[in-house]
Design a protein around this motif. Structure first.
Motif, short mmCIF file in Angstrom:
data_model
loop_
_atom_site.label_atom_id
_atom_site.label_comp_id
_atom_site.label_asym_id
_atom_site.label_seq_id
_atom_site.Cartn_x
_atom_site.Cartn_y
_atom_site.Cartn_z
N ALA A 109 0.84 -1.20 0.00
CA ALA A 109 0.00 0.00 0.00
C ALA A 109 0.87 1.25 0.00
O ALA A 109 0.58 2.23 -0.70
N PHE A 110 1.95 1.21 0.76
CA PHE A 110 2.88 2.34 0.80
C PHE A 110 3.56 2.53 -0.56
O PHE A 110 3.69 3.64 -1.07
N ILE A 111 3.97 1.42 -1.17
CA ILE A 111 4.63 1.46 -2.48
C ILE A 111 3.71 2.05 -3.54
O ILE A 111 4.13 2.84 -4.39
N MET A 112 2.43 1.68 -3.47
CA MET A 112 1.48 2.05 -4.51
C MET A 112 0.97 3.49 -4.39
O MET A 112 0.33 3.98 -5.33
N ASP A 113 1.22 4.15 -3.27
CA ASP A 113 0.59 5.45 -3.05
C ASP A 113 0.90 6.46 -4.15
O ASP A 113 0.00 7.07 -4.73
N ARG A 114 2.18 6.67 -4.44
CA ARG A 114 2.54 7.67 -5.45
C ARG A 114 1.96 7.30 -6.81
O ARG A 114 1.49 8.16 -7.56
N PHE A 115 1.98 6.02 -7.13
CA PHE A 115 1.45 5.55 -8.41
C PHE A 115 -0.06 5.76 -8.47
O PHE A 115 -0.60 6.24 -9.46
N PHE A 116 -0.75 5.41 -7.38
CA PHE A 116 -2.21 5.52 -7.34
C PHE A 116 -2.68 6.97 -7.43
O PHE A 116 -3.74 7.26 -7.97
N ARG A 117 -1.92 7.90 -6.84
CA ARG A 117 -2.36 9.29 -6.82
C ARG A 117 -2.48 9.87 -8.23
O ARG A 117 -3.31 10.74 -8.46
N PHE A 118 -1.68 9.40 -9.12
CA PHE A 118 -1.78 9.86 -10.51
C PHE A 118 -3.15 9.51 -11.09
O PHE A 118 -3.69 10.23 -11.94
N PHE A 119 -3.73 8.41 -10.64
CA PHE A 119 -5.02 7.94 -11.16
C PHE A 119 -6.20 8.39 -10.29
O PHE A 119 -7.31 7.90 -10.43
N GLY A 120 -5.95 9.33 -9.38
CA GLY A 120 -7.04 9.86 -8.57
C GLY A 120 -7.37 9.03 -7.36
O GLY A 120 -8.42 9.22 -6.75
N LEU A 121 -6.49 8.10 -6.97
CA LEU A 121 -6.75 7.24 -5.83
C LEU A 121 -5.66 7.45 -4.78
O LEU A 121 -4.70 8.19 -5.00
N LYS A 134 -3.96 3.96 0.18
CA LYS A 134 -4.84 3.18 1.04
C LYS A 134 -5.91 2.46 0.24
O LYS A 134 -6.53 1.52 0.73
N SER A 135 -6.14 2.89 -1.02
CA SER A 135 -7.11 2.20 -1.87
C SER A 135 -6.65 0.81 -2.23
O SER A 135 -7.45 -0.04 -2.64
N PHE A 136 -5.33 0.58 -2.09
CA PHE A 136 -4.82 -0.75 -2.41
C PHE A 136 -5.35 -1.80 -1.45
O PHE A 136 -5.56 -2.96 -1.84
N ILE A 137 -5.58 -1.41 -0.19
CA ILE A 137 -6.06 -2.38 0.80
C ILE A 137 -7.43 -2.94 0.42
O ILE A 137 -7.62 -4.15 0.38
N PRO A 138 -8.43 -2.07 0.10
CA PRO A 138 -9.70 -2.63 -0.39
C PRO A 138 -9.53 -3.46 -1.66
O PRO A 138 -10.22 -4.47 -1.84
N MET A 139 -8.62 -3.04 -2.56
CA MET A 139 -8.38 -3.82 -3.77
C MET A 139 -7.89 -5.22 -3.43
O MET A 139 -8.33 -6.21 -4.03
N LEU A 140 -6.98 -5.30 -2.47
CA LEU A 140 -6.45 -6.60 -2.08
C LEU A 140 -7.53 -7.45 -1.41
O LEU A 140 -7.69 -8.63 -1.72
N ILE A 141 -8.28 -6.83 -0.49
CA ILE A 141 -9.35 -7.57 0.19
C ILE A 141 -10.39 -8.04 -0.82
O ILE A 141 -11.00 -9.10 -0.66
N GLU A 169 -8.86 18.07 -2.08
CA GLU A 169 -7.47 18.43 -1.88
C GLU A 169 -6.65 17.19 -1.55
O GLU A 169 -7.17 16.22 -1.00
N GLU A 170 -5.36 17.24 -1.88
CA GLU A 170 -4.48 16.12 -1.60
C GLU A 170 -4.22 16.02 -0.10
O GLU A 170 -4.03 17.03 0.58
N THR A 171 -4.22 14.82 0.42
CA THR A 171 -3.93 14.60 1.84
C THR A 171 -2.73 13.68 1.95
O THR A 171 -2.52 12.80 1.10
N PRO A 172 -1.89 13.86 2.98
CA PRO A 172 -0.71 12.99 3.11
C PRO A 172 -1.11 11.56 3.41
O PRO A 172 -2.14 11.31 4.03
N PHE A 173 -0.26 10.63 2.97
CA PHE A 173 -0.52 9.21 3.20
C PHE A 173 0.22 8.78 4.46
O PHE A 173 1.44 8.82 4.53
N VAL A 174 -0.54 8.39 5.49
CA VAL A 174 0.04 7.96 6.76
C VAL A 174 -0.44 6.56 7.04
O VAL A 174 -1.64 6.30 7.06
N MET A 175 0.51 5.64 7.28
CA MET A 175 0.12 4.26 7.54
C MET A 175 1.19 3.59 8.40
O MET A 175 2.38 3.82 8.21
#
Length: 705
Positions: free
Chosen positions: A377-389, A392-399, A485-491
């Motif tokens: 989820a941490f790895i995917m954050d920068r990549f996901f933000r480009f697509f509007g996600l 943390k969206s990776f966790i629901p995707m995995l589940i 607005e963009e929010t920081p990713f904290v996990m």
């Protein structure tokens, strides 16, 4: 007297493990933050009058996220009699920040230092007695994993119910304390005496929820504001920032007095993270690991076990003996057909893929429990933000690879409302466990059991999430549904550890049992209904059993909707019926073929089969997931939009696959080919066009930066 204990703590502090041990419950335990997204209750084992409530993990009681709202509302609702604060002893500084807030709620509080075994392995020594004196609350050591100290902590907490807690330790500087005491005097009489300090701090922070609860006169509100503003002027800082910094300063002071730490050195987790979360190595390693997972579970070992299970267990050991028994007792022909062709044909076809699912669930559980998936989820954050996600969206995707319902519910862990909406709408694009039998069926019948079909489907699901997220991001700004607005990713990233066999078995059993339960209820009823509709028809004005499904009721139903699927390459009435039955449960797609005929005869070509597969993987999910979408979105309009978006997206993908695939194979350019190219061009335009972000959102983002 009924006693209610509230379990509160940071994400990933072992709180749900404590809850399960205390109550004998089996709430899901995941090794990442946000697994518990709602409160759950259970009776304390060995007690008739003590109830334990497991609250979502939070870092503070400022109500900004869904978890913080649930936890704060429950604690301040006067429902619990005592708070059992579960803290991670191996990372005590982070945990004590929440403890200082809980101490101000006016409720009796006990601090339980969980994971003491992990702290000792790191060489951390904590003086619990001294920490208790400094905090002004009882402190007990425990290890939920080893079952040490947790029952004693719960019993001690229960004994505190009804007692009046001592005044909380002063956590602030004299200047801030003076401002808080001024506010306490102003609101005395309006706020409950036990919670006077709580409301004083919240009003100082300009907490809107606290202001609304107290409904103070305008004159008092102005005096409170003046006290906060005066302290802000002294400190040259915002009031909420003053409270945060002074809390952390206090935590640092007491940790220095109570905790002995070894000299800093790279831990095994930090060494592993250099490779597994490295800038250039993280993504390739993740793709390699997931490919291996699906190669083993869906391909080699999983395929072998499923073939054995279907042919030997279901075929030779169940279906054949049952058929012989029914013939021996001269069972009615229609009842034989219902049991063998309807129930065993439908349910048996679905259960045949249970070994593959079991292997998949086992390997995913290993990755979750060892601590790797939270890194992804941490790895995917920068990549996901480009697509509007969000990452943390990776966790629901995995589940969602297990089941779409808990995946949609876990979207509550996504803080940003716009990102949360997009996550809810797109999460079910990921193939869930119910879709795996469909993937395996198409792979076996049309592609010779090729192992790579499953990874292609999962990669397609992930791409659908990302592309759909980008399209929603750029098309939803006008309605402001997906603008934020963009929010920081904290996990919280837990340490790596060897997965515990008991937890793995519990998780795999829970997921497999859910699959079996659906097969024995929804799938069984759907297969029986499908058998009836395909076995009976109107002959000479009366309802009779027919030998050919082409004369059945089901055919006439299917033909009414089959024209919609002709451009996608599977326009037969059987495939149309199967797609509709998939709304009951995606496994029923396989059950439908088990009742209506072979997939090879119904779908015909590999291209049609792949188009059929993609449509049913991406279209609107089952009714259970649709219900979860409606609940989480909280709007009939948004729910209808989500279902239409999913189905239109799936239809577009399947249209492109079949029409462009047919053109590549035959070289024939038709009206449908031209239409497909136009639709594809429109979709590409939605993807590449610049987003027209509302000025309000741009302003918020600039101000935050």
């Amino acid at each position: 007297m009924e006693i209610k204990i509230a379990l509160a703590g940071n994400p990933n502090c072992g709180k749900t493990t404590v809850f399960n041990a205390l109550t004998g419950s089996d709430r899901y335990v995941g090794n990442w933050a946000g697994v518990t997204v709602d409160k759950g209750e259970g009776r304390l084992k060995g007690s008739k009058n003590v109830t334990v409530t497991d609250l979502p993990g939070v870092y503070s009681l400022s109500p900004y996220t869904a978890e913080e709202v649930i936890t704060r509302d429950y604690i301040t609702s006067d429902e619990p009699h005592v708070i059992l604060n579960v803290a991670d002893a191996s990372n005590i500084e982070r945990s004590l920040y929440l403890t200082t807030q809980l101490a101000e709620t006016g409720l009796p509080l006990l601090l339980m230092l969980n994971m003491m075994d992990a702290a000792e392995k790191k060489g951390v020594v904590i003086d619990c007695e001294k920490l208790s004196k400094l905090l002004g609350v009882p402190v007990m050591a425990a290890s939920a994993v080893k079952g040490q100290g947790i029952t004693e902590a719960a019993e001690k907490a229960a004994s505190l119910a009804g007692t009046v807690p001592s005044c909380p330790t002063v956590f602030y500087t004299p200047e801030t304390e003076k401002a808080l005491q001024t506010i306490e005097k102003l609101i005395k009489g309006a706020a409950p005496p036990a919670r006077l300090r709580w409301y004083a701090v919240k009003l100082f922070e300009r907490d809107e929820g606290a202001l609304a609860e107290l409904a103070l006169p305008k004159a008092v509100t102005q005096q409170v504001e003046a006290a906060a503003a005066n302290r802000e002027k002294q400190a040259n800082d915002a009031s909420d920032s003053i409270i945060i910094s002074e809390r952390y300063a206090y935590v640092e002071r007491i940790v220095k007095q109570c905790v002995i730490k070894p000299q800093a050195a790279l831990t095994p987790t930090q060494k592993a993270d250099r490779l597994l979360t490295g800038k250039f190595t993280a993504l390739p390693i993740f793709l390699l690991i997931m490919t291996l997972v699906y190669f083993l579970s869906v391909g080699t070992a999983g395929a072998f076990l499923s073939d054995f299970f279907k042919e030997t267990v279901i075929g030779q050991w169940l279906t054949h003996p049952l058929h012989s028994l029914l013939q021996t007792v001269n069972c009615a022909h229609w009842l034989q057909s219902l049991i063998i062709d309807g129930i065993m044909g439908g349910v048996g076809s679905v259960l045949g893929f249970l070994p593959q699912l079991t292997l998949l669930f086992l390997m995913l559980s290993i990755l979750e429990d060892c601590g790797y998936m939270s890194r992804v989820a941490f790895i995917m954050d920068r990549f996901f933000r480009f697509f509007g996600l969000s990452g943390k969206s990776f966790i629901p995707m995995l589940i969602a690879t297990g089941c779409g319902v808990p995946a949609i519910m876990s979207s509550r862990t996504v803080d940003n409302p716009a990102h949360r909406r997009m996550t809810i709408i797109t999460a079910t694009f990921m193939p869930c466990g119910a879709k795996l039998p469909v993937i395996a069926l198409i792979s076996t019948v049309f592609f010779g059991g090729a192992w790579w079909i499953a990874p292609v489907c999962y990669i397609s699901g992930a791409l659908a999430v990302l592309v759909s997220g980008l399209m929603l991001k750029k098309t939803g700004f006008k309605l402001r549904l997906f603008a934020a607005e963009e929010t920081p990713f904290v996990m919280e990233l837990p340490d790596y550890h060897i997965p515990r066999p008991s937890r793995l078995l519990s998780t795999v059993w829970e997921r497999c049992f859910s699959f079996i339960k659906r097969a024995g209820s929804v799938i069984l009823l759907a297969s029986a209904a499908l058998w009836f509709l395909s076995s009976f028809g109107w002959i000479n004005g009366s309802l009779r059993m027919v030998s050919d499904p082409a004369n059945s009721i089901l055919r006439f139903i299917g033909e009414e909707i089959s024209a919609l699927f002709i451009p996608l390459g599977f326009g037969s009435w059987q495939s149309a019926v199967a797609s509709v039955m998939g709304l009951l449960a995606k496994e029923e797609l396989v059950g439908a073929f088990g009742v209506l005929g072979s997939a090879e005869s119904i779908l015909g070509s590999s291209l049609s089969a792949f188009s059929f597969l993609m449509f049913n993987l991406l279209c609107a999910p089952c009714f259970a997931a649709i219900s979860a979408i409606a609940k989480e979105l909280g709007s009939p309009f948004l729910t209808a939009f989500a279902l239409c978006w999913q189905t239109a997206f799936a239809y577009t993908v399947s249209l492109c696959i079949y029409q462009l695939g047919s053109f590549a194979i035959t070289g024939r350019f038709t009206v449908l080919t031209a239409t497909t190219l136009f639709v594809l061009a429109a979709a590409l335009f939605l993807i590449i066009r610049p987003a027209k972000i509302p000025q309000k959102v741009l302003t918020k983002t600039r101000n935050r930066v």
